[in-house]
Design a protein around this motif. Structure first.
Motif, PDB file in Angstrom:
ATOM      1  N   PRO A 162      -8.242   0.634   3.142  1.00 14.96           N
ATOM      2  CA  PRO A 162      -7.893   1.705   2.208  1.00 14.96           C
ATOM      3  C   PRO A 162      -9.115   2.537   1.845  1.00 14.96           C
ATOM      4  O   PRO A 162     -10.248   2.081   1.976  1.00 14.96           O
ATOM      5  N   GLY A 167      -6.840  -0.812  -5.760  1.00 16.63           N
ATOM      6  CA  GLY A 167      -5.671  -1.535  -5.280  1.00 16.63           C
ATOM      7  C   GLY A 167      -5.065  -2.377  -6.380  1.00 16.63           C
ATOM      8  O   GLY A 167      -5.233  -2.100  -7.560  1.00 16.63           O
ATOM      9  N   ASP A 168      -4.356  -3.436  -5.977  1.00 18.29           N
ATOM     10  CA  ASP A 168      -3.696  -4.298  -6.974  1.00 18.29           C
ATOM     11  C   ASP A 168      -4.731  -5.098  -7.747  1.00 18.29           C
ATOM     12  O   ASP A 168      -5.728  -5.548  -7.194  1.00 18.29           O
ATOM     13  N   ASN A 182      -6.527 -11.055  -5.110  1.00 17.50           N
ATOM     14  CA  ASN A 182      -5.431 -10.780  -4.193  1.00 17.50           C
ATOM     15  C   ASN A 182      -5.938  -9.976  -3.009  1.00 17.50           C
ATOM     16  O   ASN A 182      -6.996  -9.344  -3.068  1.00 17.50           O
ATOM     17  N   LYS A 183      -5.165 -10.021  -1.933  1.00 14.94           N
ATOM     18  CA  LYS A 183      -5.626  -9.468  -0.667  1.00 14.94           C
ATOM     19  C   LYS A 183      -5.866  -7.967  -0.794  1.00 14.94           C
ATOM     20  O   LYS A 183      -6.882  -7.435  -0.353  1.00 14.94           O
ATOM     21  N   ASP A 184      -4.917  -7.279  -1.444  1.00 16.18           N
ATOM     22  CA  ASP A 184      -5.025  -5.829  -1.556  1.00 16.18           C
ATOM     23  C   ASP A 184      -6.306  -5.437  -2.294  1.00 16.18           C
ATOM     24  O   ASP A 184      -7.039  -4.548  -1.849  1.00 16.18           O
ATOM     25  N   MET A 187      -9.298  -5.972  -0.072  1.00 17.15           N
ATOM     26  CA  MET A 187      -9.397  -4.946   0.968  1.00 17.15           C
ATOM     27  C   MET A 187     -10.031  -3.682   0.409  1.00 17.15           C
ATOM     28  O   MET A 187     -10.849  -3.034   1.058  1.00 17.15           O
ATOM     29  N   HIS A 188      -9.616  -3.337  -0.811  1.00 18.40           N
ATOM     30  CA  HIS A 188     -10.163  -2.127  -1.426  1.00 18.40           C
ATOM     31  C   HIS A 188     -11.641  -2.291  -1.755  1.00 18.40           C
ATOM     32  O   HIS A 188     -12.389  -1.335  -1.757  1.00 18.40           O
TER      33      HIS A 188
ATOM     34  N   ASP B 232      -1.978   5.141   1.705  1.00 22.81           N
ATOM     35  CA  ASP B 232      -2.035   4.663   0.322  1.00 22.81           C
ATOM     36  C   ASP B 232      -1.112   5.467  -0.586  1.00 22.81           C
ATOM     37  O   ASP B 232      -0.638   4.965  -1.593  1.00 22.81           O
TER      38      ASP B 232
END
Lengths: 326, 508, 315
Positions: A162, A167-168, A182-184, A187-188, B232
């Protein structure tokens, strides 16, 4: 020792007062918040009335007195844009910046320690020389170039990661919103923290290498050799232990660099942390938020520096700290 | 019992499949408040159309569509009677009645930003539960244009805490109850605005099926676009001109570009510079600027080169007045005016306000250089720029103007009328040009109820300023949105740049 | 940006220092290479108006008609070797002028650092006592605020203050002053450390007894001994100033778009990366990175050779 600490505290307070006055002065000079927020068809008098309402027409000293009095009660004003206490706004953004810096520092330590140690142990080895050469190259690439090109390739061209934001996030222990669990979120976190780590790693490789070389030349390491202690034990237990403390304290002084770099990184990746908040506040001319940010950052600087001074003075009595003549 | 569960299950499933779409929209700035009356800005009105409903709204063709008002008629020259829908509920559960409309209009008259638009309204009377009379101070031809800004607020909900204060921490800035297709679920200023579909929305003819709509402000053009390219977000606006080619090339992403009505101009300050008082110099500068090249190269065709102020949908638009570019003639005029050797001027422009503003200012400066006018250009972020603009600190200033009423006269009132701090006329007249004839024409057009005579009056003004070369019109900015291809944006986005999100249909 | 925490211990200096350095550098291929490239940059910066294919002050320099042409080997347009930017300026010319600007700002800023640093460092070290404590605390505090932070804040205020077109002429001066003032402590600390070390030596005592004035002792006897450590810091500080200037321009607080430095060029080019006009960002970036790289290499090399005891790599 106590008087040394007390004197440092007094200095810290003086510095903070200076910062507060500077950041207060900035409020009046940084554009006009009224003009920024009012729509296009509003008359001059209406704007003037609004200025009165916001207290922007009072004499400077009156405004500063009001500002200081409130600051002492933990009230650094209300952000024009967020309509919340500026400290709350900053506190909400603090976790993002802390997590970013933390991850970047973890990456830095993971990469810099083995490389720095290796370069120190085998100073003549070609690999050590290339490590040093690459660290010089790394130092020469400005962080915004690194960040922009990382984003371009990983987010735009290859669409692997991203490109913006956190993210989350998950609530951790009811204390802060974390993206670490968390994964999201992870990733961010990847691109911004790699960018930060990219420019900080060379600094630390060199720092660790230099400190390690010093330590390896010290008497007690020579003594350890003569006692027949194994090489890995000497390098990684005895030498590294003594290397890390000065590295950490010197690294502590790099807080300022780190904060400046987070401003750049956060602006590029729109990371919702303090640096991005600050640049946003500058563009929005959100004067209370700008001055609150400066005070908070000033506080962080002053605290880390005072701590580093004291710790460094304790750890390394060889260094004569001015004013510390006990 | 089992049957009831099954039926319930079907309803739930059915509603899920009908309303499944979740859309994330990235915009350049989020509304500063949940209070629709706090700021008159494009972003604020976009938000209002999602969470509130206006009495009437513009259709794509420029005509008006009834929304909360079902019909309207003039009772006499100064009074309009408006009939309201009787089946509308606010998000709070209260029913919408005439009281809410009276409350809303009176509140608008108190709003710093909106009072200029609503000054014309003398008062509002409730006739019965679903009828109001609106009285104006004088006959006013643009009544409906103004009613399109009446987003009805919930009187009972806001009762006793209806302050509208700029940057104030008011009840209305943090709590909201409208009638619109979406309900605000969560807002973190500067980060996100999450909306969910209003299940009890009165407009059951709407095909909109977006269940959740998230608005995310992303300041930087390239980051915003990157967010769309990486998936996104689903929809972005605006798109920087340089990125448009890339967007059109990218599979799975489509671009909607609609001609807009915001005109971007350069104003030459006649009080600051003696040279600008010579009409030949002003004409020469107009001729030296190649508007078409600017639109082609910098805006990549997403704009229309302007030779006048009124865009083509506006009544003052005169088709013959096209932008002229003639360098030789420009040099000739400079020579005639005695400025063959040229002179040096200062110029300022914003760098984050209009599409490509900074690049366009640079290009214009380079073009003026060719008739030996050396331009010292300074570009600033909008917050600082408009402060400088108000003080008229540079000889040439850039300004973009979107007429809130979507009518030519609004442009003339603010940009051309003699500056008058008492009436607010000419508040953005950085040319400091003052022509009593134009002033009286503007006043006349503001009261003229006969449409033909009004059009004639407006065109008269447009021609006059063209001949006088009062300003340098540059272009009308296009409205550009980009979205994933499965999102049908075209019937939602309009020339006003007020997307009606409630009508958005997504097939997924 | 960089903290030299321990005082460098100066080596004894001799008049043949320069010759010594030159002969040493001849033996190190990498350093020689870096020196040559750096010399090339300096030459290019000096001669930019002569070398650039187009004159940046000419009326025809910017022509929108030529906007965004790719480099010669892609476009086949022999007028523009590296292509053009979005305003139709020849990229090669813009880069030459940009390099000149960046180097000028870097060198001037460091000269201010040096001037302030030498004066304060000598005073602090020689007079000592309360003044020393005070000045060094100021230095600590000043350094603890990163240059970038200070510069961002100060420049934003300057922009608002000067507001109008006058800022355009002032932008360069402001950058130089801000970057110059922000990092004086680095020099001051080193000079002070040298002074402290030299002060105790016999020849200074001897001079004092002979009645030589304090100022004379400082400038004629002590200062020459600080040249080596200064030289080490100098190159790296210039490189740092250039990077800081680039970062500030990137944030929009540096040079105006009409007079771009390398950082401002990169900043405007970044917006065109996505649209495929890669050359606008890539060429200035490479130019900047190579410049900084060779300066850092030279700085490292100087440090290794002038201070054999401290093999420290301070960034």
């Amino acid at each position: 020792m106590l008087s040394f600490v007390l004197r440092r505290l007094l200095q810290a307070v003086l510095v903070l007062l200076t910062i507060s006055f500077a950041s207060f002065m900035i409020q009046g000079k940084l554009g006009d918040p009224v003009r920024q927020m009012v729509g296009t068809s509003v008359s001059v008098e209406q704007r003037e009335a609004l200025r009165d309402e916001l207290g922007l027409n009072d004499p400077t000293l009156v405004q500063y007195g009001r500002f200081l009095g409130q600051a002492l009660q933990g009230d650094l004003g209300t952000s024009y844009y967020y309509k919340e206490s500026t400290l709350t706004v900053i506190a909400n953004r603090l976790p993002a910046t802390l997590e970013l810096s933390f991850c970047a520092l973890v990456l830095v330590i993971v990469m810099a320690t083995p490389l720095g140690v290796f370069a120190a142990i085998n100073p003549k080895n070609w690999l050590s020389r290339s490590i040093l050469l690459f660290s010089t190259l790394g130092l020469s690439i400005p962080i915004f170039i690194v960040a922009v090109f990382l984003m371009y390739f990983f987010a735009i061209e290859w669409r692997l990661l991203p490109s913006f934001g956190r993210g989350d996030t998950t609530q951790v222990l009811g204390l802060w919103q974390s993206g670490l669990f968390n994964k999201d979120g992870l990733m961010h976190l990847l691109l911004p923290s790699v960018s930060l780590a990219f420019v900080m790693t060379p600094i630390f490789i060199r720092l660790i290498r230099a400190e390690m070389i010093d330590v390896l030349q010290s008497d007690y390491i020579r003594f350890a050799w003569s006692k027949g202690i194994s090489a890995p034990r000497i390098y990684f237990i005895h030498a590294l232990k003594n290397t890390m403390l000065p590295v950490i304290t010197v690294g502590g002084i790099q807080t300022g660099t780190l904060i400046a770099y987070t401003i750049l990184t956060e602006s590029i990746f729109q990371w919702p942390g303090m640096g991005f908040l600050f640049m946003d506040a500058v563009t929005r001319v959100d004067a209370p938020l700008i001055s609150a940010y400066l005070i908070v950052v000033g506080l962080i600087f002053v605290v880390t520096n005072t701590l580093v001074d004291v710790v460094y003075g304790l750890v390394n009595p060889r260094v004569r700290i001015p004013g510390y003549s006990a | 019992m089992l049957v009831r569960v099954l039926i319930l299950g079907c309803i739930v499933l059915g509603s899920l499949s009908a309303y499944a779409a979740q859309i994330r929209v990235a915009i350049d700035a989020d509304p500063i408040s949940l209070d629709p009356h706090e700021q008159l800005s494009e972003g604020g009105i976009q938000y209002s159309h999602a969470v509130f409903d206006p009495l009437v709204r513009w259709r794509h063709d420029g005509s008006f569509e009834p929304r909360l008002a079902t019909s309207w008629q003039m009772r006499d020259d100064n009074t309009m009677r408006v009939t309201l829908r009787d089946d509308v509920l606010f998000h709070s559960g209260n029913a919408m009645t005439a009281d809410d409309v009276v409350f809303t209009i009176r509140r608008l008259k108190r709003s710093v930003d909106f009072k200029a638009l609503f000054n014309i309204i003398e008062d509002v009377d409730k006739i019965d539960a679903y009828t109001v009379d609106i009285h104006t101070k004088h006959p006013y031809p643009l009544m409906l244009n103004i009613l399109a800004y009446v987003f009805v607020m919930d009187q009972q909900y806001y009762a006793g805490q209806d302050d509208v204060i700029k940057f104030g921490e008011t009840f209305a800035s943090k709590n909201v109850s409208g009638t619109g297709p979406f309900i605000v679920e969560k807002r973190i200023a500067g980060q996100t605005l999450e909306l969910v579909r209003n299940a009890l929305y009165w407009d059951d003819e709407s095909d909109g099926n977006v269940e959740r709509l998230e608005m995310i402000p992303i300041r930087s053009d390239s980051t915003r676009l990157a967010a769309l390219l990486t998936g996104d977000v689903d929809i972005v606006s605006p798109v920087a001109p340089v990125d448009m080619a890339r967007v059109s090339r990218t599979p799975g992403i489509s671009l909607s570009s609609i001609a807009g009505t915001r005109v971007v101009i350069l104003q030459m300050n006649e009080s600051r510079r003696e040279e600008f008082r010579d009409v030949r110099v002003r004409q020469a500068m107009n001729l030296a600027i190649n508007q078409s090249l600017i639109v082609e190269k910098i805006l990549r065709g997403h704009g229309v080169a302007a030779g006048q102020l009124s865009a083509s949908p506006f009544q003052g638009h005169v088709p013959e007045l096209t932008p002229q570019y003639d360098l030789e003639r420009a040099k000739q005029l400079m020579k005639e005016a005695g400025y063959e050797e040229g002179f040096r001027v200062t110029m300022m422009a914003p760098n984050n306000r209009y599409m490509g503003d900074e690049k366009i200012a640079q290009a214009a400066a380079a073009m003026l250089q060719k008739i030996n006018i050396t331009v010292d250009l300074k570009t600033l972020p909008k917050a600082q720029y408009f402060q400088q603009y108000d003080q008229r600190v540079a000889d040439v200033m850039m300004l973009g103007w979107q007429a809130d009423t979507f009518d030519s006269n609004n442009i003339y009132e603010f940009l051309l009328a003699c500056p008058n701090p008492d009436t607010g006329m000419g508040a953005y007249n950085a040319s400091e040009y003052c022509n009593p004839v134009i002033d009286s024409d503007i006043r006349h057009a503001n009261r003229e109820m006969n449409p033909e005579r009004r059009v004639h009056a407006l065109r008269q003004i447009e021609r006059q300023i063209y001949d006088d070369a009062v300003v340098i019109p540059l272009y009308w900015q296009s409205i550009v949105w980009a979205a994933k291809s499965d999102i049908e944006l075209d019937h939602v986005v309009n020339f006003l740049n007020f997307p009606y999100w409630g009508n958005l249909e997504v097939e997924r | 940006m960089n903290i030299l925490h321990r005082p460098l211990i100066p080596t004894s200096t001799k008049p043949t220092r320069l010759r010594h350095i030159l002969s040493a550098i001849r033996g190190d291929k990498l350093a020689l290479f870096a020196l040559l490239i750096f010399a090339f940059y300096c030459l290019v910066a000096l001669l930019a108006p002569l070398l650039a294919p187009y004159d940046s002050s000419s009326n025809d320099f910017m022509d929108l008609l030529n906007a965004e042409l790719p480099p010669y080997w892609q476009s086949g347009d022999s007028r523009f070797l590296l292509g053009t930017d979005t305003q139709g300026r020849d990229l090669l010319s813009v880069i030459l002028y940009g390099t000149r600007l960046s180097l000028t700002i870097g060198v001037c800023a460091v000269l201010i650092q040096l001037l302030l640093g030498v004066c304060i460092g000598l005073l602090s070290g020689y007079i000592g006592g309360r003044l020393d404590t005070f000045l060094m605390r100021c230095a600590d505090i000043q350094l603890s605020f990163s240059t970038m932070m200070v510069a961002i804040v100060v420049l934003a205020v300057f922009q608002a203050l000067f507001g109008n077109a006058a800022y355009q002429q002032l932008a360069m001066l402001m950058l130089i002053i801000v970057l110059g003032i922000a990092e004086w402590p680095i020099f001051a600390r080193i000079i002070r450390a040298c002074v402290l070390a030299e002060k105790e030596k016999e020849y200074v005592d001897a001079a004092r007894i002979m009645g030589v004035s304090k100022v004379r002792i400082m400038f004629r006897h002590i200062l020459p001994n600080t040249v080596s450590p200064i030289l080490v810091i100098l190159t790296i500080q210039i490189a740092n100033a250039i990077v800081a200037e680039a970062a500030l321009s990137f944030l929009g607080l540096g040079m105006p778009p009409t007079q771009p430095s390398l950082g401002a060029l990169i900043s405007s080019g970044v917006n065109y990366l996505f649209s495929g006009a890669w050359w606008i960002a890539v060429f200035p970036s490479i130019t900047l990175i190579i410049l900084i790289f060779v300066m850092n290499l030279l700085g490292d090399w100087l440090r290794d050779h002038l201070n054999p005891q401290t093999g420290k790599g301070v960034p």
